[in-house]
Each structure stands twice: as structure tokens, then as C-alpha cells.
Design a protein around this motif. Structure first.
Motif, short mmCIF file in Angstrom:
data_model
loop_
_atom_site.label_atom_id
_atom_site.label_comp_id
_atom_site.label_asym_id
_atom_site.label_seq_id
_atom_site.Cartn_x
_atom_site.Cartn_y
_atom_site.Cartn_z
N GLY A 109 0.84 -1.19 0.00
CA GLY A 109 0.00 0.00 0.00
C GLY A 109 0.87 1.24 0.00
O GLY A 109 1.89 1.30 -0.68
N GLY A 110 0.51 2.23 0.75
CA GLY A 110 1.31 3.43 0.86
C GLY A 110 1.34 4.24 -0.42
O GLY A 110 0.68 3.90 -1.41
N PRO A 111 2.13 5.31 -0.44
CA PRO A 111 2.13 6.21 -1.60
C PRO A 111 2.68 5.59 -2.87
O PRO A 111 2.41 6.08 -3.97
CB PRO A 111 3.00 7.39 -1.13
CG PRO A 111 3.84 6.82 -0.03
CD PRO A 111 3.00 5.80 0.64
N LEU A 112 3.47 4.52 -2.76
CA LEU A 112 4.01 3.87 -3.96
C LEU A 112 3.17 2.68 -4.40
O LEU A 112 3.54 1.98 -5.35
CB LEU A 112 5.46 3.43 -3.73
CG LEU A 112 6.45 4.55 -3.38
CD1 LEU A 112 7.86 3.99 -3.24
CD2 LEU A 112 6.42 5.65 -4.42
N ASP A 113 2.05 2.43 -3.70
CA ASP A 113 1.14 1.36 -4.07
C ASP A 113 1.88 0.02 -4.18
O ASP A 113 1.81 -0.68 -5.18
CB ASP A 113 0.44 1.69 -5.39
CG ASP A 113 -0.78 0.80 -5.65
OD1 ASP A 113 -1.24 0.15 -4.70
OD2 ASP A 113 -1.24 0.76 -6.80
N GLY A 114 2.60 -0.34 -3.10
CA GLY A 114 3.39 -1.57 -3.10
C GLY A 114 2.55 -2.80 -2.83
O GLY A 114 1.53 -2.76 -2.14
N THR A 115 3.02 -3.93 -3.38
CA THR A 115 2.33 -5.21 -3.24
C THR A 115 3.34 -6.29 -2.89
O THR A 115 4.46 -6.30 -3.44
CB THR A 115 1.62 -5.60 -4.55
OG1 THR A 115 0.71 -4.56 -4.91
CG2 THR A 115 0.87 -6.90 -4.41
N LEU A 116 2.98 -7.18 -2.00
CA LEU A 116 3.79 -8.37 -1.73
C LEU A 116 3.46 -9.42 -2.79
O LEU A 116 2.33 -9.93 -2.84
CB LEU A 116 3.51 -8.91 -0.33
CG LEU A 116 4.18 -10.25 0.01
CD1 LEU A 116 5.70 -10.12 0.04
CD2 LEU A 116 3.66 -10.77 1.36
N LEU A 117 4.43 -9.74 -3.65
CA LEU A 117 4.18 -10.76 -4.68
C LEU A 117 4.26 -12.16 -4.10
O LEU A 117 3.46 -13.03 -4.44
CB LEU A 117 5.19 -10.61 -5.82
CG LEU A 117 5.09 -9.35 -6.68
CD1 LEU A 117 6.02 -9.47 -7.87
CD2 LEU A 117 3.64 -9.15 -7.17
N TYR A 118 5.26 -12.40 -3.28
CA TYR A 118 5.38 -13.71 -2.63
C TYR A 118 6.42 -13.61 -1.52
O TYR A 118 7.18 -12.65 -1.44
CB TYR A 118 5.78 -14.81 -3.63
CG TYR A 118 7.07 -14.56 -4.37
CD1 TYR A 118 8.31 -14.86 -3.83
CD2 TYR A 118 7.06 -14.04 -5.66
CE1 TYR A 118 9.49 -14.66 -4.52
CE2 TYR A 118 8.22 -13.82 -6.37
CZ TYR A 118 9.44 -14.13 -5.78
OH TYR A 118 10.61 -13.92 -6.47
N GLY A 119 6.44 -14.61 -0.64
CA GLY A 119 7.51 -14.74 0.33
C GLY A 119 7.25 -14.18 1.70
O GLY A 119 8.21 -13.92 2.43
N ALA A 120 5.99 -14.00 2.12
CA ALA A 120 5.77 -13.61 3.51
C ALA A 120 6.40 -14.63 4.44
O ALA A 120 6.91 -14.29 5.52
CB ALA A 120 4.27 -13.48 3.79
#
Length: 513
Positions: free
Chosen positions: A331-342
Motif C-alpha cells: 500500500g502506501g504512496p508507492l502502491d506496493g504489493t507483496l508478490l510472494y515470500g511472507a
């Protein structure tokens, strides 16, 4: 006007080339510049002649045990005492007016610095230090060059340097590459301490570089210095953070020039370097040295830093004064996403490689976050870091964060990498801060930022065995399972404002005035 002499230090003859200015209106005596190097004094003849042509006596010396000098080569062991003896010898010459500039790059920068501050391992400063010191991409000490600030071991760089220069009177720059050609898995063999056996060379000093934790002794002694300093570095150099720390801690007048360069400075331009960054560092250094020797040392702590991807230079203070902005990785201002690897598995038998920028969704050895394409240029100027919230199921763990810029065509380019080392009870959830070093660049709009979090960065860094054993002597490796809280991970980026006026400073005026 060039001759070779032997300067005696503690009974050891040190091969020294003396280059005097050509005959002309100024018959001397002259101010002197001294360069003490382990890389062969003859390699500096062009530089020495350039100094001589500008009215300086240029003194270039092989350090103890190297090339033409006697004694035993022990890196970092004798430079303060031998440097002091060389300064005394210079001031006793008829061609010397007593003013001396100590200069050097990489290891030679360490030699120059300890002539000012003395031996960092013993109390007290230097006796009769030089009048000025030039330190370019300074390699500040054995432990400082061998380890990240976190303590993580820098394997590839140290193996290459020691194979080329360690425990020998001359250099063999391609030694490690040749051995890797015969044995591509050379650096995977354990323990790391036995690398000389696999190199087929005697390297008695190799174990000693890992024998102590990083202490930053030169930087700690720097506040006591009163000699004017010119520090030159590159944002793509492994020692960029050390260069800034030295400039920031220095007690006397200090100037910083930081460009978008690697370890060889302007001969090694990095991504985003522009024509405006092709600085004549020789002319800049001479102008600064003349000002100091003329009794007009530049006061205060200033300088200039180039921002890659733009033609601009900013005041050097922006590197330390720009506040970091916390940007969540999801999320946040750069619209980040976790693709994999939590949840991922850091297996030292199959480490994430430092020389591979590919992102393979099938891998389970790292966490990978990616932003949406940037909607505007992102100006970064200052120190960056990452904040991770997670656990490891082993008592010892290294955490590596690597930021990669991916342009619209899919081309990947490294932006920053950093490490942190933890020793906690297995399963302890905690926040880990990973320093990413200084950044001075623009990330163009349309670019995606990819952030990788892993347990290894090999072969640039030695593999953590996860057993709690010393990575240098360990022979047993265990995998480590990591669990991240994606909403607790963030980048702390020094987001700067673009220059509003489009002006560029005159570097000569910035550095010499």
C-alpha cells in the motif's frame, strides 16, 4: 627531475620516488604532496608529474614490504609510523618548504589519514602531521573493509583483494578470477578461513582480517583532527558511507565531493552519470591544496554531491540533512504489493546470489515486494534504510534488503543493498533496521521499485550458517525459516525536492573557497 631514494623507517628502507617541479621562475623550496601506496609507486608517475608541473614536489612511496620497499608487508600495521618517518624526512630536504599534503585513494587514503591522526589502535595523535590530507574512497581499516556496518562479512571483495595483494611483495590482480575459472565453487567451500588452501597460496594474514569486529577506529579519532580534509567518494563505491562518516566526523575544515561513481571514481561512472559529472578531480584537488598551502584553508564543513539522472550538484550537507520518509512496502504512496515470500526459507546451501537480479516467482528463498509504476520522478538524496518486522526460527540470522529499479522495458538495475545481523531466541518477533547507505539519484517515472528481502547475498557476502557459529570458521549449515509481517515492513527513503532554479554550483568555488 625524478629520482628514486630510500627513506629509512625503523631501520627499514622504503623505496621512494621524488618528482620535483621543472626548472622555471619558481626555484623552490616547494610544498610537497606525499602518496604512500601498496600498489606500486611507478603506477603513480603520471599523477606525480602532474603535481610537479603545478609547483609541488611529489613524493610517491611503496609501503613496507611492497614492490621496492624492504620489510614485511602487514596490511594496516605500520602505516602511521612509516608515514611519520617519511614526513620527517621530507621536511629535512632542502627542496621542501615544510608544507606537506598527504594524499591517497583506497588503501593509500588510509595511509594519508593515519599520518594525521596517528595509529588508531593506540592513544594520542600524530607528531607533526601534514598540513592537509586528501582521502579518496578511503578503505579505513582491516575490519572496516572486511565487514558491513552490521558486522556481516564481505566475502568476494576481500577474497579478491587478498588473493591479489595479500602477503606478497607485488600484485596479481587477476588471481581470484583465474582460480574461479578452474573452480567455480571456490567461494562455496567451507570453512571460509581455509580459502588460502583452495587458492594454492600462503596467506598468513587472511585469518586476521576476521579476528575483530568492525570498530570504525579512524572515524572515532577523526574529531581530534585539525588538519584540513578533502574527502572524495562515489555513491556506487562500497566505502561511500565511510567517506561520508569521515567527512562528517572530521574536527578540522572538511570538504566532500561525492559523485555518481564507483571505486575508481570518474573512471568508473555509475548508472545515471551525466556529462556534468565528468569532474577534473586532479585540478580540483590542486586548487584546494594550493588554497591550504597558501594559508587560506577553506573553513567549515561543506562540499557538493551529484544526483545521478540529473545534471545537478547539491550541497553536501543534503546527504546528512534530508529526513527519511517512511514508505510502507504494501500500500502506501508507492502502491506496493507483496508478490510472494511472507514466509520464506533462507537456505545457505542454496543462497540468494548477489550477482543475479532476476525475479522468479517460483523461488521460495526470499520475499519480494513491487510497487506500481511511479507516477512522477522520485528524487532520493541522503541515507536510506529498511524496517522489517518478522521472525527467524534459528538463533542467528542475517537479513539482506536489496532494492532494484525495473524500467518499463523490464531492465533491472540495482539501487541499494544492505544487511543486518540478529542473534535472538528462535521465533522472537522483532523489528530489524537494515541500513541501505547513501543514495543520490533520481528514479524516473514509469519505473517499478522491487524490494527483495533474503537471508543471504552470496558471494558478495559470506553465508550465515544459522547455527550461531562464526561464519568464517563454520562447516555446518542449517536452513532458517523466516516469517514477515508485510504490513510491518517499510522503506525509509530520503525523498528530496528537485532543484527549483536549475542552477549548478561552481565546484572549484565550492571546494576551494
Amino acid at each position: 627531475m625524478t629520482r628514486t631514494v630510500r627513506v629509512t623507517a625503523d631501520g627499514v628502507p622504503l623505496a621512494t620516488d621524488v618528482h620535483l617541479p621543472p626548472p622555471g621562475p619558481a626555484e623552490g623550496p616547494y610544498p610537497a604532496v606525499v602518496i604512500r601506496t601498496p600498489y606500486g609507486r611507478r603506477a603513480h608517475r603520471g599523477e606525480a608529474r602532474a603535481w610537479a608541473a603545478r609547483g609541488f614536489a611529489a613524493i610517491v612511496q611503496d609501503v613496507r614490504g611492497r614492490y621496492g620497499s624492504g620489510g614485511r608487508w602487514r596490511p594496516y600495521a605500520h602505516e602511521a609510523a612509516d608515514g611519520a618517518a617519511t614526513l620527517r624526512w621530507i621536511r629535512e630536504r632542502a627542496w621542501s618548504d615544510g608544507r606537506i599534503v598527504a594524499a591517497g585513494s583506497s588503501y593509500a587514503a588510509y595511509c594519508a589519514l593515519v599520518t594525521v591522526i596517528g595509529d588508531p589502535n593506540t592513544p594520542g595523535g600524530a607528531e607533526a602531521p601534514p598540513d592537509a590530507v586528501v582521502a579518496a574512497v578511503p578503505a579505513l581499516g582491516t575490519a572496516e573493509t572486511a565487514r558491513d556496518p552490521s558486522g556481516v562479512e564481505r566475502l568476494l571483495g576481500r577474497a579478491g583483494w587478498w588473493a591479489a595483494h595479500g602477503d606478497r611483495a607485488d600484485s596479481d590482480p587477476d588471481a581470484l578470477d583465474r582460480r574461479l575459472g578452474h573452480d567455480p565453487d571456490l567461494l562455496r567451500h567451507l570453512p571460509v578461513a581455509e580459502l588460502p588452501v583452495r587458492l594454492g597460496r600462503t596467506l598468513p594474514s587472511w585469518p586476521g582480517i576476521w579476528g575483530s569486529a568492525r570498530a570504525d577506529l579512524v572515524v572515532r579519532r577523526a574529531p581530534g583532527a585539525r588538519t584540513p580534509l578533502l574527502a572524495i567518494g562515489g555513491t556506487h563505491d562500497p566505502f561511500a558511507a565511510d567517506t561520508i562518516a569521515l567527512w562528517r566526523a572530521w574536527g578540522g575544515p572538511a570538504r566532500l565531493v561525492l559523485g555518481p561513481w564507483g571505486h575508481r571514481l570518474t573512471r568508473d561512472p555509475g548508472p545515471g552519470a551525466r556529462p556534468e559529472h565528468r569532474v577534473d578531480l586532479g585540478a580540483l584537488t590542486v586548487a584546494w591544496a594550493r588554497a591550504v598551502c597558501a594559508g587560506r584553508p577553506p573553513e567549515g564543513r561543506t562540499g557538493a554531491v551529484a544526483v545521478a539522472g540529473t545534471p545537478y550538484w547539491y550541497p553536501a550537507t543534503a546527504v546528512t540533512d534530508t529526513p527519511a520518509r517512511r514508505i510502507p512496502l504494501t500500500g502506501g504512496p508507492l502502491d506496493g504489493t507483496l508478490l510472494y515470500g511472507a514466509d520464506f526459507r533462507a537456505d545457505p546451501e542454496h543462497p540468494v546470489r548477489s550477482d543475479d537480479l532476476r525475479a522468479d516467482p517460483g523461488r521460495a528463498d526470499r520475499a519480494l515486494f513491487v510497487t506500481a509504476p511511479l507516477t512522477h520522478d522520485l528524487h532520493l538524496l541522503g541515507n536510506a534504510s529498511a524496517e522489517l518486522r518478522g521472525t527467524a526460527d534459528t538463533p542467528a540470522a542475517d537479513w539482506f534488503v536489496r532494492i532494484v529499479a525495473v524500467d518499463p522495458s523490464g531492465r533491472a538495475e540495482p539501487v541499494a543493498v544492505g544487511s543486518a545481523r540478529t542473534a535472538r531466541p528462535p521465533g522472537t518477533r522483532s523489528t530489524v533496521t537494515v541500513p541501505l547507505g547513501p543514495l543520490a539519484r533520481v528514479i524516473p517515472r514509469g519505473t517499478r521499485l522491487r524490494t527483495e528481502i533474503a537471508g543471504h547475498h552470496f558471494p558478495a557476502h559470506a553465508r550465515n550458517p544459522h547455527t550461531g557459529q562464526d561464519p568464517v570458521t563454520a562447516t555446518r549449515l542449517l536452513p532458517s525459516r523466516r516469517a514477515l509481517r508485510a504490513d510491518g515492513c517499510a522503506l525509509l527513503l530520503p525523498v528530496a525536492r528537485p532543484r527549483p532554479d536549475g542552477t549548478r554550483p561552481d565546484l572549484s568555488e565550492e571546494i576551494s573557497a
